[in-house]
Scaffold this motif. Structure first.
Motif, PDB file in Angstrom:
ATOM      1  N   LEU A 130       0.237  -1.195   0.054  1.00 43.64           N
ATOM      2  CA  LEU A 130      -0.121  -0.138  -0.188  1.00 43.64           C
ATOM      3  C   LEU A 130       0.990   1.432  -0.083  1.00 43.64           C
ATOM      4  O   LEU A 130       0.499   2.241  -0.757  1.00 43.64           O
ATOM      5  N   THR A 131       2.002   1.425   0.696  1.00 47.45           N
ATOM      6  CA  THR A 131       3.234   2.440   0.392  1.00 47.45           C
ATOM      7  C   THR A 131       3.335   2.693  -0.603  1.00 47.45           C
ATOM      8  O   THR A 131       3.798   3.730  -0.808  1.00 47.45           O
ATOM      9  N   TRP A 132       3.973   1.502  -1.456  1.00 51.25           N
ATOM     10  CA  TRP A 132       4.312   1.317  -3.089  1.00 51.25           C
ATOM     11  C   TRP A 132       3.538   1.809  -3.775  1.00 51.25           C
ATOM     12  O   TRP A 132       3.906   2.737  -4.643  1.00 51.25           O
ATOM     13  N   LEU A 133       2.444   2.155  -3.118  1.00 53.01           N
ATOM     14  CA  LEU A 133       0.929   2.387  -4.220  1.00 53.01           C
ATOM     15  C   LEU A 133       0.532   4.104  -3.775  1.00 53.01           C
ATOM     16  O   LEU A 133       0.544   4.558  -5.918  1.00 53.01           O
ATOM     17  N   LYS A 134       1.326   4.385  -2.975  1.00 54.52           N
ATOM     18  CA  LYS A 134       0.941   5.325  -2.529  1.00 54.52           C
ATOM     19  C   LYS A 134       1.931   6.209  -3.524  1.00 54.52           C
ATOM     20  O   LYS A 134       1.739   7.623  -3.645  1.00 54.52           O
ATOM     21  N   LYS A 135       3.567   5.948  -3.271  1.00 59.24           N
ATOM     22  CA  LYS A 135       4.174   6.428  -3.342  1.00 59.24           C
ATOM     23  C   LYS A 135       4.193   7.208  -4.909  1.00 59.24           C
ATOM     24  O   LYS A 135       5.522   7.555  -5.347  1.00 59.24           O
ATOM     25  N   ASN A 136       3.736   5.928  -5.555  1.00 62.17           N
ATOM     26  CA  ASN A 136       4.146   5.826  -7.255  1.00 62.17           C
ATOM     27  C   ASN A 136       2.185   6.712  -7.602  1.00 62.17           C
ATOM     28  O   ASN A 136       2.135   6.065  -8.735  1.00 62.17           O
ATOM     29  N   ASN A 137       1.503   7.158  -6.686  1.00 59.01           N
ATOM     30  CA  ASN A 137       0.290   8.057  -7.084  1.00 59.01           C
ATOM     31  C   ASN A 137      -0.385   7.093  -7.509  1.00 59.01           C
ATOM     32  O   ASN A 137      -1.040   7.256  -8.624  1.00 59.01           O
ATOM     33  N   ILE A 138      -1.176   6.022  -7.441  1.00 61.40           N
ATOM     34  CA  ILE A 138      -1.671   4.723  -7.711  1.00 61.40           C
ATOM     35  C   ILE A 138      -2.723   4.959  -6.924  1.00 61.40           C
ATOM     36  O   ILE A 138      -2.392   4.558  -5.875  1.00 61.40           O
ATOM     37  N   PRO A 139      -4.042   4.673  -7.371  1.00 58.45           N
ATOM     38  CA  PRO A 139      -5.861   4.996  -7.053  1.00 58.45           C
ATOM     39  C   PRO A 139      -5.445   3.496  -6.006  1.00 58.45           C
ATOM     40  O   PRO A 139      -5.203   2.480  -6.507  1.00 58.45           O
ATOM     41  N   ILE A 140      -6.172   3.657  -4.885  1.00 58.66           N
ATOM     42  CA  ILE A 140      -6.236   2.872  -3.948  1.00 58.66           C
ATOM     43  C   ILE A 140      -7.389   2.547  -3.322  1.00 58.66           C
ATOM     44  O   ILE A 140      -8.300   3.281  -3.758  1.00 58.66           O
ATOM     45  N   ARG A 141      -8.094   0.967  -3.575  1.00 56.80           N
ATOM     46  CA  ARG A 141      -9.413   1.076  -3.773  1.00 56.80           C
ATOM     47  C   ARG A 141     -10.058   1.670  -2.024  1.00 56.80           C
ATOM     48  O   ARG A 141      -9.154   1.488  -1.380  1.00 56.80           O
ATOM     49  N   ASP A 142     -11.378   1.551  -2.189  1.00 53.04           N
ATOM     50  CA  ASP A 142     -12.222   2.123  -1.412  1.00 53.04           C
ATOM     51  C   ASP A 142     -12.702   0.855  -0.371  1.00 53.04           C
ATOM     52  O   ASP A 142     -11.952  -0.323  -0.380  1.00 53.04           O
TER      53      ASP A 142
END
Length: 285
Positions: free
Chosen positions: A85-97
């Motif tokens: 989840l941290t890598w998703l945020k750092k790479n500006n990839i949207p995270i599911r609700d």
């Protein structure tokens, strides 16, 4: 002692004792963290065999894997999902609700569904469901929507109603709670201006539809059919403007499955949870 930062190469002052005991020297904590992130990113890119950001986006949104599944692929265990989840945020990839993430846990997980069904079946054996409504009250509610309820069925814990429109006689199967009006009556009442608007929207959706069909290899994702295909919006078109042209928000269905889905859930506010229920129902029939 004057040194050059290993990350940004800016000159900065460090104590000699600090220089002696550290392999890499940085001007501050931010550069230190950024340097470590670059090394980790390079290692992960080498591990997956392609650019890590592209791989991560493909697994998370393209293949719809959960953070736990991706963690197991990267680190050999599922408990490192916070790192994913941290890598998703750092790479500006949207995270599911949260609701979408929970619904995804049940998708194609038939072993878990079967186990859950056995557990609840054993616990509720011989007991009347406290949430099951009587048919008389349901008929009264749908009579106000100009529908006559002819039959009620139960599939995998969900209630579906066989309804007939009082105005045009159109027969449709609706999920309990679907209070949308008759589709046929709605189509007949459309003005020329409404039809022109619909035509304009469809012209904008053509590239999106083509991308969805290509991704799904031109096959219906619920029955495998390859004729009369449509691209269905998982999160409904009307209420999710930001997702209208996102490929991951589309799924390929044949015309028959698409019509069946909307007969159950209507056209007003469709979402991922409804589609997961529909997939579960199709898999069990």
């Amino acid at each position: 002692m004057i040194i050059n930062c290993e990350n940004c190469e800016v000159e900065t002052y460090k104590r000699p004792c600090h220089v002696k005991k550290n392999k890499n020297l940085f001007c501050g904590q931010e550069c230190h963290d950024d340097f470590r992130r670059k090394i980790q990113y390079a290692d992960l890119t080498e591990k997956v065999g392609m650019d890590f950001k592209e791989w991560l986006e493909k697994k998370y949104w393209g293949e719809e894997l959960s953070a736990r599944h991706i963690s197991k692929i990267l680190y050999g265990k599922s408990t490192n999902s916070p790192n994913v989840l941290t890598w998703l945020k750092k790479n500006n990839i949207p995270i599911r609700d949260r609701s979408d993430a929970v619904a995804l846990q049940w998708k194609d997980n038939y072993e878990r569904r079967e186990k859950q069904g056995e557990t609840f079946g054993e616990a509720l054996k011989g007991k009347a469901s406290p949430k099951r409504r009587d048919l008389k009250s349901i008929k009264t509610e749908y009579a106000a929507l100009n529908f006559t309820v002819t039959k009620r069925i139960f599939v995998n814990g969900y209630t579906y109603l066989y309804c007939e429109c009082k105005n045009c006689g159109y027969e449709v199967t609706k999920a309990l709670g679907n209070k949308n009006g008759c589709v046929q009556c709605s189509l007949k009442s459309r003005t020329f201006a409404d039809q022109t608007t619909v035509r304009a929207q469809r012209s904008k959706l053509r590239p999106w539809r083509k991308a969805v069909l290509e991704r799904d290899n031109y096959a219906c994702k619920t029955c495998g059919g390859k004729e009369d295909l449509v691209a269905h919006h998982i999160e409904c078109f009307a209420r999710n403007e930001a997702l209208r042209f996102e490929v991951y928000n589309g799924i390929t269905l044949c015309e028959s499955c698409h019509r069946e889905f909307h007969n159950y859930y209507g056209y007003g506010d469709n979402n991922l949870f409804q589609f997961s229920q529909f997939e579960q129902m199709k898999a069990s029939t």
